[in-house]
Every structure is written in structure tokens, then in C-alpha cells.
Design a protein around this motif. Structure first.
Motif, mmCIF file in Angstrom:
data_model
loop_
_atom_site.group_PDB
_atom_site.id
_atom_site.type_symbol
_atom_site.label_atom_id
_atom_site.label_comp_id
_atom_site.label_asym_id
_atom_site.label_seq_id
_atom_site.Cartn_x
_atom_site.Cartn_y
_atom_site.Cartn_z
ATOM 1 N N ALA B 37 0.834 -1.215 0.000
ATOM 2 C CA ALA B 37 0.000 0.000 0.000
ATOM 3 C C ALA B 37 0.865 1.259 0.000
ATOM 4 O O ALA B 37 0.517 2.268 -0.622
ATOM 5 N N LEU B 40 1.797 2.630 -3.507
ATOM 6 C CA LEU B 40 0.780 3.111 -4.450
ATOM 7 C C LEU B 40 0.822 4.633 -4.488
ATOM 8 O O LEU B 40 0.907 5.287 -3.444
ATOM 9 N N GLN B 46 -5.157 3.980 -7.020
ATOM 10 C CA GLN B 46 -5.501 4.195 -5.617
ATOM 11 C C GLN B 46 -6.967 4.620 -5.442
ATOM 12 O O GLN B 46 -7.635 4.211 -4.506
ATOM 13 N N VAL B 50 -8.240 -0.078 -6.090
ATOM 14 C CA VAL B 50 -8.195 -0.618 -4.724
ATOM 15 C C VAL B 50 -9.618 -0.690 -4.159
ATOM 16 O O VAL B 50 -10.433 0.195 -4.427
#
Lengths: 374, 374
Positions: B37, B40, B46, B50
Motif C-alpha cells: 500500500a 501506491l 488508488q 483498490v
């Protein structure tokens, strides 16, 4: 019509001795005739078609039963074999498949992997050391961006570069464009490095379309294909392995399969599912989450998988264990102690995490390996 | 490239509030980008790719999280949809899919069943009452013996007569011979009785072969086909439903699927798997083990399945719940109280157990139903 040849499935059964023995007797009926036992009359059905308890013993706080079935009831079909092994009883609590033991006549029907460990090593020109394996991600990158990444990984010395398993045919990176660009990028890198890296295309989708995608992957220069058999069907993976027009190594992915191994009282042992069944179903390498990553398999479970990928199984060749799932490069020495040379180390996100330059990260991964792997 | 439309999956998460919330956050990454994470960068990946936590609350001794995903990441493929819903997290303990909620744009891609309840009732000429359903068994009978049994069941008034799910292409009763004889036997019975009973052929096998078997079943006069999607692949069942050259009602069988529902902390809820997903995947009727039989589903679980087979789902038609698995004829009045008219009562072994004359047993089953079903 019945040869008399039988195969044996070992089940772990929970409960008291009486409960467990009832389960064993029930399995013999449920997985075959599924018919009231009191209505069966003497003859072939009762003597051959119904399952047979070959042994029953206390084992590891449970009971263990070996049950044999007539070869003929599988109709030599992998899907029906799985149905006999664990079809209806998947819905009954307290029954777990521990291992499978098939006679050569039945094993030879499913042939196992087309390449196996030796074939894959020959294809890659790597006789002995562990293989380096990574995944192209994150989803959302364009086909061009994924291909650039594939190029960098190949230049950095990664042997096998696969699609992340979530990449199928999204608008971000459509299948045809993605596999063409990624395969070309890896070939370009090989021309520069002299290596034999391969690009592995994820072809997981519904039956007939999967065959089409695999053929297209082959035509466009992919060096392997990946399938998640719990999503696509084990029989469909077997069809890919049998298809002479494809003839590419197959990498099996564990997506959607976890529910078969997460319970101690239902499903399959790790060795049976990831070792034995994947091998029967045509995988040349089996991807699974290694201990110490972000999943929950124990070291013992992982070792049992690796062992089953090479255990004797008539003419069925050994396949590569490919542990992955949240591995970092620095764990490689520790994993090497466990797996030895015959392994594929799958490092995806960890390869990006190591530093800002992907090529350098790959080189570090390769260098680390060269330091201790013979 | 991203429409902004999203679908929602509701997960049950075990553990403390902190553990459960960590799981929810992890799902958002694991099921989509599967990428660190922290690496990103802001942008489409993002913001859209996600997963997103839409709600998180305490529920039934666990936590319940609604997580949304961009439609585009499914690539409109059923296999990839299932991968997003439960692919990698199937391997992580303490995560269960409670329900799925899809926008019409996505639902319409998978169309649902070709016939549905209304289509099946029209085909059978039965406007209102529950449907009577049985299975030909035991495995080991010849094709001729199975056809004789099919004839008796049809003469006795059973509406739908299917292969037992273990019958594929065994030497005892090879596929082509079995389906030809059984379909002919049921047509013969219909000519004598004036009924519209149908014979349903089990076509479960690997992908491409399954399509061939389904086409052959159609040509030879079968009135429906049965598929166990956990063995054959959900995507392959969807392909059968989409195939205009087949155009037969599909009956889904639960073989090999149990591990997805036997744990309270992993897998799917009964309603999501047997109600929602089977319906999306093209089943016109879903066979599942009813409460009070020889399997372990509770009455509440069975009722949740029946409810989900008819819950609103854009243009996707309701399908028939087909409870079975160790039912006796005498339980029909009790089951009718629970299921009402829109049900298919599957009685296999119990039909043989009732008395020595199969035709009379079928008539009794039908008569019993006529006494109370309007």
C-alpha cells in the motif's frame, strides 16, 4: 466390465471411534452408489462399486481410514475422480482427505505435467539452482507499463515473469495487448542479456475461452500459462496440459482454493491438494503461500507440499513447488535451507519494496541466490 | 476508462474490532492490486482499483464490512468476479462472504438463468404446485436398467428425473447410451400418461467436453442438464447457459462445494453461494442438502437459500430451490410448510425405500403432494 483394480484414498475422520467408523462406512456409500445400503443386492454393485474400508486406525487425535474404490467409477475423468474422492462428503463435517494412492493404470490416464521439473529446467537452461519468479502488478497499470516492468525484471535476471493472477482482460490492460507487449519485452531483454527468461500469461477464465487464450498466448510468444484451477476447473487445467497445440508449462495459482485447506476437519491436506492433485491435473509448478509470509500455512504444511511434488507416482514427473505470498528477498537464505535447489521463489510485492530501482532489486535477488545456491 | 460504478461485497470478519478492521483494510488490497500500500501513488489505481470500505460494524459476535470494488476489475468475467470476491482471501482465516450486491450493469453481463422458475414451469406445464424431482441410481446399473427406472418414475408422475451426480461416462452405463435410452424412456412414458416429465443428463466433466455432452444430450432428447460447478467450474456452467445451441434448463449440483460453507469463519454464506452465485452462474434450479436429511444444513440456512433464489436482482429471474439429500416422502408436508409452492422436492434413495414398487412409490409421492399443495 470391472477390472478389480482399485485406488485408495486416506481420510482423517473426527469424533469418537464409533462416530469415525460410521463416517468411514458412510463414505463408502455416499461417494459411490448414494443409495440405501439395505436395498443393495449381492453382485457387482455391492462387491465392486461400493467403496471398501481397507484399514481404520487411531491417528493424531483422530481416526484414519483407507478407503478403496474401483478404478472404473472414475470413468477416467479427473472431475469424476475428484467427485469420488470428495464430492458429496465435502458437505459433511469431520472428513478430510489426507492422501491419494493411485495405481499406474489410473495415473497414466492423467499423465501429470507435460514438462515437470526437468522439462522446465531444460526450457530455461538452468540445470540446478532455484528459479526466480515474480509477478507483474499492480492491476490498473496499462499493458505498456506492465511490459516495461516485465522488461526490467528480465534484464535484472528473473527467470519467470508472470501476470498477477487478477490480470485477465480488464480495460486497463486487455489480454491480447498485454500478452503481446509483455512477451515481446521479455524476448527483447533476453536478446540483450543472453538469458532465457519467460513470460507467463494468466489465462484463467471459463473453459473454451481459456483454451483460446492459451493458444493466443503461445502464438504471441508467452513461455508459459497460469491457471487458478479452483476458479477455472481442475478438468479444464488438465485439458490445457493435454493440448498439443499449446504445449506450454502450466503454473497453478491458489486463488479461491483456500477453503479446502483452512479447516482441520474438512477438505484436503496441503500435500494432497497442492502436491498430488495439482500434479495430476497438469501443473508443472504449483504456487502456494509460503510460511512466514502474509498467509497462514505452517512450515510443516509447506514442507509436506514440497515433498509431495516429488514423491514417487508411477511415470508422473515431479513438479516445482513455487512458494510465494508476501515473501521478502531477505528471506531467501532461510527458505533455501528448507526447500533446497528444486524450488521457484515467487517474490512479487517484495521485489518492489526492496528499493526504488526494479532492475537493481532483481539483480540483488539473483546475486543473493548465487551466493549460496550451488 | 473507469465508469465509477462499483459493486459491494459484504464480509463477516472474526476477531477483535482491531483485527477485523485490519482484515477489512487488507481485503481492499489483497483482492485488487496485491501490492504494498505504501508504494501506491495517487491516481486511478488508488482511487478506483483498490477496494473501498463502505461500512464497518459489529454484527452477530463478529464484524461486518461492506467493501466496494470497481466494476471494471471483473473484466465482466464470472471467474474473475469470483476471484475479486474471494480469490486470495480464501487462504486467509476469519473471512466469510455474507452477500453480494451488484449494480444492474454488471448483473446484465451474466444474465442469470435462461429459463428461471417461470420458464421451467412453462416447459413442464405446471403452473403452481411444487415440482417432483428424483435421481436415477445406484451407479453400476446398466444404461438399460437406468432407463427402465426412468420410465417407471415418469409413469408414476415424477416431473424431473435426473442422473445421479456420479453417473458420467462409466463403462457400466456409457454417456451416449445412457442419455439416449433414458430420454427415450421418459418420452415414451409421457406419450402414455400425457405428462411432460423431463430427463436431466449429468454433463459434469472438463470444459470443452461438457459443451459437447450438453449438445449431445439436447440432440438425444434430454429435457435438462446437470452440472456440479465446483467440479466443472462456475464459468463453464455460465457458458452452457449462454449457448443457444443447447438452450436447456440447468440444474446445479453441490458436489465438491461443501468446503465453502462448512466453516463459520471462512467461505461463503449459504444464501450467497447457493442462492446468489448459482443464479448468476446460470442455474435454473439449485440442488442443495435440506435440513433434516443426512447432511448438516440448518433450517435457517436452507430458508436463506430459498429466499435468495427469488430476491430482487435487476432482470435476473428467480430460480428453483431444490432441497434434497436423504429426504423421505413422508417429510414432504413439513417441507411444504417451509418452502411453499415454489420448490422442487428432490427425493432419491427415499423413493426406493418407501416400498418395493417404484411406480407406486412415485404415485404416493405425487398424491401426497396433491393433497395439500394448491
Amino acid at each position: 466390465m470391472v477390472s478389480g483394480e482399485r485406488f485408495i484414498i486416506t481420510y482423517l475422520l473426527s469424533g469418537t471411534q464409533q462416530d469415525a467408523f460410521s463416517k468411514a462406512k458412510d463414505i463408502c456409500i455416499e461417494q459411490t452408489v448414494e443409495f440405501p445400503a439395505n436395498l443393495l443386492t449381492p453382485g457387482v454393485i455391492q462387491d465392486h462399486v461400493v467403496g471398501r474400508i481397507e484399514s481404520f486406525e487411531f491417528y493424531d487425535n483422530n481416526y484414519r481410514a483407507e478407503i478403496s474404490y474401483a478404478n472404473e467409477i472414475t470413468a477416467n475423468e479427473l472431475t469424476q475422480f475428484l467427485n469420488v474422492v470428495f464430492g458429496n462428503i465435502s458437505i459433511k463435517p469431520g472428513i478430510k482427505v489426507e492422501s491419494i494412492d493411485l495405481p499406474p493404470t489410473l495415473l497414466n490416464h492423467w499423465k501429470g505435467p507435460r514438462f515437470g521439473r526437468a522439462g522446465l529446467r531444460k526450457l530455461l537452461g538452468i540445470p540446478k539452482r532455484p528459479l526466480l519468479f515474480t509477478a507483474l502488478k499492480p492491476m490498473g497499470l496499462s499493458a505498456k507499463q506492465l511490459a516495461e516492468l516485465a522488461y526490467k525484471c528480465a534484464v535484472g535476471g528473473i527467470d519467470i515473469i508472470k501476470d498477477d493472477h487478477g490480470l485477465t482482460d480488464q480495460c486497463f490492460a486487455p489480454f491480447s495487448e498485454r500478452i503481446s507487449l509483455c512477451a515481446a519485452a521479455v524476448h527483447q531483454a533476453n536478446r540483450e542479456t543472453g538469458n532465457n527468461s519467460i513470460y507467463v500469461a494468466n489465462v484463467t477464465t471459463a473453459g473454451g475461452h481459456m483454451i483460446e487464450r492459451a493458444r493466443e498466448a503461445k502464438e504471441r510468444g508467452a513461455g508459459g500459462i497460469m491457471v487458478a484451477p479452483a476458479l477455472a476447473g481442475f478438468g479444464c487445467m488438465r485439458q490445457l496440459a493435454d493440448d498439443d497445440t499449446i504445449s506450454l508449462p502450466i503454473f497453478s495459482h491458489p486463488a479461491f482454493i483456500g477453503s479446502y485447506v483452512t479447516s482441520s476437519e474438512n477438505g484436503f491436506s496441503h500435500q494432497a491438494l497442492f502436491g498430488q492433485i495439482m500434479r495430476l491435473a497438469g501443473a508443472d509448478a504449483v504456487i502456494y503461500p509460503s510460511f512466514g509470509g502474509r498467509f497462514s500455512f505452517s512450515q510443516t504444511e509447506c514442507e509436506s507440499i514440497a515433498k509431495a511434488t516429488q514423491a514417487a507416482m508411477a511415470d508422473i514427473q515431479p513438479i516445482f513447488p513455487a512458494p510465494g505470498g508476501g515473501m521478502s528477498i531477505d528471506r531467501i537464505p532461510e527458505l533455501y535451507q528448507v526447500y533446497g535447489n528444486d524450488v521457484m521463489f515467487l517474490i512479487g510485492g517484495g521485489l518492489f519494496q526492496h528499493g526504488p530501482d526494479i532492475v537493481e532489486n532483481c539483480r540483488y535477488f539473483r546475486k543473493l541466490l548465487n551466493e549460496f545456491a550451488s
